[in-house]
Structures are given as C-alpha cells and as structure tokens.
Design a protein around this motif. Structure first.
Motif, PDB file in Angstrom:
ATOM      1  N   THR A 140       0.638  -1.203  -0.059  1.00 13.91           N
ATOM      2  CA  THR A 140      -0.034   0.059  -0.023  1.00 13.91           C
ATOM      3  C   THR A 140       0.711   1.283   0.091  1.00 13.91           C
ATOM      4  O   THR A 140       0.400   2.255  -0.933  1.00 13.91           O
ATOM      5  CB  THR A 140      -0.861  -0.008   1.105  1.00 13.91           C
ATOM      6  N   LEU A 141       1.962   1.342   0.725  1.00 19.83           N
ATOM      7  CA  LEU A 141       2.819   2.304   0.759  1.00 19.83           C
ATOM      8  C   LEU A 141       3.462   2.671  -0.275  1.00 19.83           C
ATOM      9  O   LEU A 141       3.770   3.723  -0.979  1.00 19.83           O
ATOM     10  CB  LEU A 141       3.962   2.277   1.961  1.00 19.83           C
ATOM     11  N   LEU A 142       3.973   1.608  -1.231  1.00 23.57           N
ATOM     12  CA  LEU A 142       4.642   1.320  -2.343  1.00 23.57           C
ATOM     13  C   LEU A 142       3.735   1.963  -3.560  1.00 23.57           C
ATOM     14  O   LEU A 142       4.116   2.887  -4.221  1.00 23.57           O
ATOM     15  CB  LEU A 142       5.067   0.215  -3.025  1.00 23.57           C
ATOM     16  N   ILE A 143       2.467   1.698  -3.374  1.00 21.95           N
ATOM     17  CA  ILE A 143       1.649   2.071  -4.635  1.00 21.95           C
ATOM     18  C   ILE A 143       1.231   3.824  -4.197  1.00 21.95           C
ATOM     19  O   ILE A 143       1.211   4.583  -5.164  1.00 21.95           O
ATOM     20  CB  ILE A 143       0.028   1.406  -4.410  1.00 21.95           C
ATOM     21  N   GLU A 144       1.158   4.070  -3.037  1.00 19.52           N
ATOM     22  CA  GLU A 144       0.932   5.890  -2.712  1.00 19.52           C
ATOM     23  C   GLU A 144       2.001   6.447  -3.186  1.00 19.52           C
ATOM     24  O   GLU A 144       1.887   7.140  -3.767  1.00 19.52           O
ATOM     25  CB  GLU A 144       0.624   5.524  -1.223  1.00 19.52           C
ATOM     26  N   ARG A 145       3.219   5.926  -2.971  1.00 14.85           N
ATOM     27  CA  ARG A 145       4.289   6.562  -3.114  1.00 14.85           C
ATOM     28  C   ARG A 145       4.625   6.643  -4.818  1.00 14.85           C
ATOM     29  O   ARG A 145       5.238   7.606  -5.169  1.00 14.85           O
ATOM     30  CB  ARG A 145       5.799   5.745  -2.489  1.00 14.85           C
ATOM     31  N   ALA A 146       4.565   5.588  -5.331  1.00 14.87           N
ATOM     32  CA  ALA A 146       4.727   5.317  -6.873  1.00 14.87           C
ATOM     33  C   ALA A 146       3.518   6.194  -7.713  1.00 14.87           C
ATOM     34  O   ALA A 146       3.878   6.547  -8.817  1.00 14.87           O
ATOM     35  CB  ALA A 146       4.797   4.095  -7.290  1.00 14.87           C
ATOM     36  N   ALA A 147       2.354   6.451  -7.305  1.00 15.43           N
ATOM     37  CA  ALA A 147       1.271   6.900  -7.738  1.00 15.43           C
ATOM     38  C   ALA A 147       1.307   8.371  -7.996  1.00 15.43           C
ATOM     39  O   ALA A 147       1.859   9.043  -7.127  1.00 15.43           O
ATOM     40  CB  ALA A 147      -0.040   6.439  -7.123  1.00 15.43           C
TER      41      ALA A 147
END
Length: 161
Positions: free
Chosen positions: A151-158
């Motif tokens: 979830t953090l990775l998705i938020e960071r990469a979005a």
C-alpha cells in the motif's frame, strides 16, 4: 522454491549460486508474484462463467457508494473505453446502475445493484479463501506487513492527481 516453470525459479535461471538481476528486482518480483497468485484465482472466476474484467469491476465497486467510469478503470487496471463497454453490458444484465451526478451532469456514478451485490459476494468469498491460502505460507504478521508495504509503495509511486 521449485524449478518448475511458472512456479518459483524460472527454468532458464543461471547455474547454482548465480543470481539474475530480475530475481532481486522489485518490479519483476511484484509482477511475477501478481501473475502467479492471480492465475489460479482467475481460472476459478472463469470456471464460474465470469470474465476477469467483470470480477474486477464488481469487486472494485463493493464497499463503495459508486465510482465514476474513470475511477473504475484505474481500479480495474484497464482502459476507460473497455470498462465503459463492460459497464454498459452489466447495466443491461441488471448487475450495475448508472446515475448522473446531481451537481455535475458530466459525471456519472456506477453502482452495484442488489443483483450485483449477490454476484460479487460469492466471488469475494472465493477470493478471500484463495488469499488466505496464499498468505498462510507467510503467516498473519508477515501478511499484514506485506499488505502495508505494498500500500505504501502504491501511494509513493502513484502520480499526484
């Protein structure tokens, strides 16, 4: 990890002790994990006579008061025209409804109908059983860490909207 193609180590991996770049590359590991983990469940969905895109649409709408077609397309990892066509079919089948936004007539909300709720609830039960079996391999504590990290990775990469 087995040496069987499609599961674990790829058949073309290097000699013992060698590590290929992709075997430790995050993006490859994410894509490979998604592919391997999804394949079995997608077979089950199709065996129930439900296209994977329909599953994704219904699952994305579950727990919401509705989404726009654009938001639905992003959630389903598909292009907007394809999702729009599928939404039309699902509206005709009575699984979804469309409603124009009262404040902005250009915005249309897509929602599950009662029939859509019933259809997706059975699929979600199957998805939860599949997920539990997969996550059992790493244990409940690690499963929560993995979900939070992703979830953090998705938020960071979005990209910012």
């Amino acid at each position: 990890m087995s040496g069987t193609p499609g599961k674990g180590t790829p058949a073309d991996a290097g000699a013992a002790g060698e590590t290929r770049f992709v075997d430790t590359y995050l993006l490859y590991l994410l894509a490979r994990a998604s592919s391997v983990a999804s394949a079995e469940f997608h077979e089950e969905v199709r065996a129930r006579g439900v296209p994977v895109t329909v599953w994704r649409i219904l699952a994305s709408l579950k727990g919401t008061r509705g989404l726009t077609v654009g938001d639905l397309a992003r959630s389903c990892l598909a292009n907007q025209p394809a999702i729009s066509k599928m939404v039309d079919k699902l509206v005709m089948r009575g699984l979804l409804s469309r409603q124009t936004d009262g404040d902005d007539r250009r915005r249309v909300w897509v929602r599950l109908t009662r029939a859509g709720e019933g259809e997706v609830d059975d699929l979600i039960d199957a998805a939860e059983r599949h997920q539990a079996r997969l996550l059992d391999a790493i244990g409940p504590g690690e499963a929560e860490v993995l979900k939070r990290a992703l979830t953090l990775l998705i938020e960071r990469a979005a990209p910012d909207p």
